[in-house]
Scaffold this active site. Structure first.
Site, PDB file in Angstrom:
ATOM      1  N   ASP A  75       0.837  -1.210   0.000  1.00 17.43           N
ATOM      2  CA  ASP A  75       0.000   0.000   0.000  1.00 17.43           C
ATOM      3  C   ASP A  75       0.872   1.260   0.000  1.00 17.43           C
ATOM      4  OD1 ASP A  75       0.864  -0.107   2.610  1.00 17.43           O
ATOM      5  OD2 ASP A  75      -1.107   0.222   3.517  1.00 17.43           O
ATOM      6  N   SER A  76       2.198   1.080   0.114  1.00 23.77           N
ATOM      7  CA  SER A  76       3.108   2.227  -0.057  1.00 23.77           C
ATOM      8  C   SER A  76       2.950   2.829  -1.455  1.00 23.77           C
ATOM      9  CB  SER A  76       4.565   1.809   0.171  1.00 23.77           C
ATOM     10  OG  SER A  76       4.912   0.776  -0.731  1.00 23.77           O
ATOM     11  N   GLU A  82      -1.276  -5.509   8.566  1.00 26.75           N
ATOM     12  CA  GLU A  82      -0.415  -4.947   9.614  1.00 26.75           C
ATOM     13  C   GLU A  82      -0.986  -5.231  10.999  1.00 26.75           C
ATOM     14  OE1 GLU A  82       0.310  -0.783   8.927  1.00 26.75           O
ATOM     15  OE2 GLU A  82       1.035  -1.142   6.881  1.00 26.75           O
ATOM     16  N   GLU A  93       9.483  -4.243  10.286  1.00 24.13           N
ATOM     17  CA  GLU A  93       9.860  -2.953   9.696  1.00 24.13           C
ATOM     18  C   GLU A  93      10.436  -2.017  10.754  1.00 24.13           C
ATOM     19  OE1 GLU A  93       7.025  -1.104   7.062  1.00 24.13           O
ATOM     20  OE2 GLU A  93       8.181   0.759   6.979  1.00 24.13           O
ATOM     21  N   LYS A 108      -1.192  -9.449   2.747  1.00 25.32           N
ATOM     22  CA  LYS A 108      -0.446  -8.995   3.934  1.00 25.32           C
ATOM     23  C   LYS A 108      -1.340  -8.041   4.700  1.00 25.32           C
ATOM     24  CE  LYS A 108       3.048  -5.749   3.869  1.00 25.32           C
ATOM     25  NZ  LYS A 108       2.510  -4.784   4.841  1.00 25.32           N
TER      26      LYS A 108
HETATM   27  O1  KIV Z   1       3.532  -1.144   1.630  1.00 27.48           O
HETATM   28  C1  KIV Z   1       4.688  -1.569   1.598  1.00 27.48           C
HETATM   29  O2  KIV Z   1       5.458  -1.291   0.682  1.00 27.48           O
HETATM   30  C2  KIV Z   1       5.121  -2.420   2.706  1.00 27.48           C
HETATM   31  C3  KIV Z   1       6.555  -2.810   2.760  1.00 27.48           C
HETATM   32  C4  KIV Z   1       7.387  -1.675   3.151  1.00 27.48           C
HETATM   33  C5  KIV Z   1       6.773  -3.980   3.638  1.00 27.48           C
HETATM   34  O3  KIV Z   1       4.331  -2.743   3.542  1.00 27.48           O
END
Ligand code: KIV
Length: 309
Positions: free
Chosen positions: A53-54, A124, A191, A122
């Site tokens: 989500d980055s 969090e 992280e 994934k």
């Molecule tokens: O969103 C992302 O890119 C991430 C990574 C930094 C692990 O969660």
């Protein structure tokens, strides 16, 4: 867009990654959010592509990851899935797509698989998220956990800060990672945590740890593609290693193109299409005839019928 088929080699799987930990084989993870980067990462032999989500920040220009929607994520997942087949494809559930209820978590994880072509998801956090993890696993979708700096909680954490620097928070990170393993995650992202804490967590878990700003002891490493490629100007986090400066290279290429257009150096004959001489000469003859005899132009017009809008 190239149309060559992507060679299908042995697909990377979630259970396969767990076996790699047993054999001590490290693996690399990179974020990808579009077709070309997925394709290049696959060709480079990257094992896991994370549609993180980055992308909300590095691709869509948001201030943080909180505004990212499911629809935006699915759109990018689909592009990545079209570009890569061998790597394990992991879709990152965005803020509020899994926190509200395990039911919504399953529905959204399911969208990543059904619509986005992802193999796993994934999310969090641990604690309150363990119900979501179990529910998603119950639907048959592998889950990657994420502890330490969890960007979807930046307001709670007070910003993008290193986590686990004191005994209490370090202990919480270890316990959270163990709880995620216990719940059935196939790996856990660590992280921005101190290297020795990451080493401890890695030694206590049977599933692989994927470090980002967590030192060398993790079983795998992940970097945001835009960071490692230098696709954006400005400073990056201390843990980033830049392998390229593509922002500068893109700017140079755009400037050179602009200069060529302005000077007439582009396009050259090799960039243009030709017309057979006889067709060209026939057209010239027709036009010159019409010029000398206007009634012929009217006849040609009548033959062609009314002009299309
Ligand atoms: O969103 C992302 O890119 C991430 C990574 C930094 C692990 O969660």
């Amino acid at each position: 867009m190239s149309k060559e088929p992507i060679p299908i080699q042995r697909k990377v799987t979630a259970p396969g990654l767990r076996r790699r930990k047993e054999s001590g084989e490290k693996f690399s993870v990179v974020t990808a959010c579009d077709f070309p980067s997925a394709r290049a990462a696959e060709e480079a032999g990257i094992d896991v592509l994370l549609v993180g989500d980055s992308l909300g920040m590095v691709e869509l220009g948001y201030q943080n990851t909180l505004p990212v929607t499911m629809d935006e994520m699915v759109h990018h997942c689909r592009a990545v899935a079209r570009g890569a087949r061998r790597p394990l494809l992991v879709g990152d559930l965005p803020f509020l797509s899994y926190q509200v209820s395990p039911r919504e978590a399953v529905a959204n994880a399911g969208r990543f698989v059904k619509e986005g072509g992802m193999d796993a998801v994934k999310l969090e956090g641990a604690g309150g998220m363990l119900g979501a993890v179990r529910a998603i696993l119950g639907a048959g979708i592998p889950v990657m956990g994420h502890v330490g700096l969890t960007p979807q909680s930046i307001h709670l954490l007070g910003g993008f800060r290193v986590q686990g620097k004191d005994r209490e928070s370090a202990r919480r990170i270890l316990d959270d990672a163990l709880a995620l393993e216990e719940a059935g995650c196939f790996s856990v992202v660590l992280e921005a945590v101190p290297g020795r804490l990451a080493a401890l967590v890695t030694s206590r878990l049977r599933i692989p740890t994927v470090g980002i700003g967590a030192g060398v002891a993790c079983d795998a490493q992940v970097l945001v593609a835009h960071d490692l490629l230098g696709l954006l100007p400005g400073v990056t986090a201390r843990f980033v290693k830049r392998y390229e400066s593509l922002y500068e290279r893109m700017t140079e290429a755009f400037s050179a193109y602009r200069a060529d257009v302005e000077s007439g150096a582009f396009p050259m004959p090799e960039h243009a299409y030709e017309m057979p001489d006889e067709e060209w000469e026939a057209l010239e003859a027709e036009l010159s005839d019409e010029e000398t005899a206007p009634e012929r132009r009217a006849a040609v017009r009548d033959r062609r019928g009314p002009r299309r809008p």
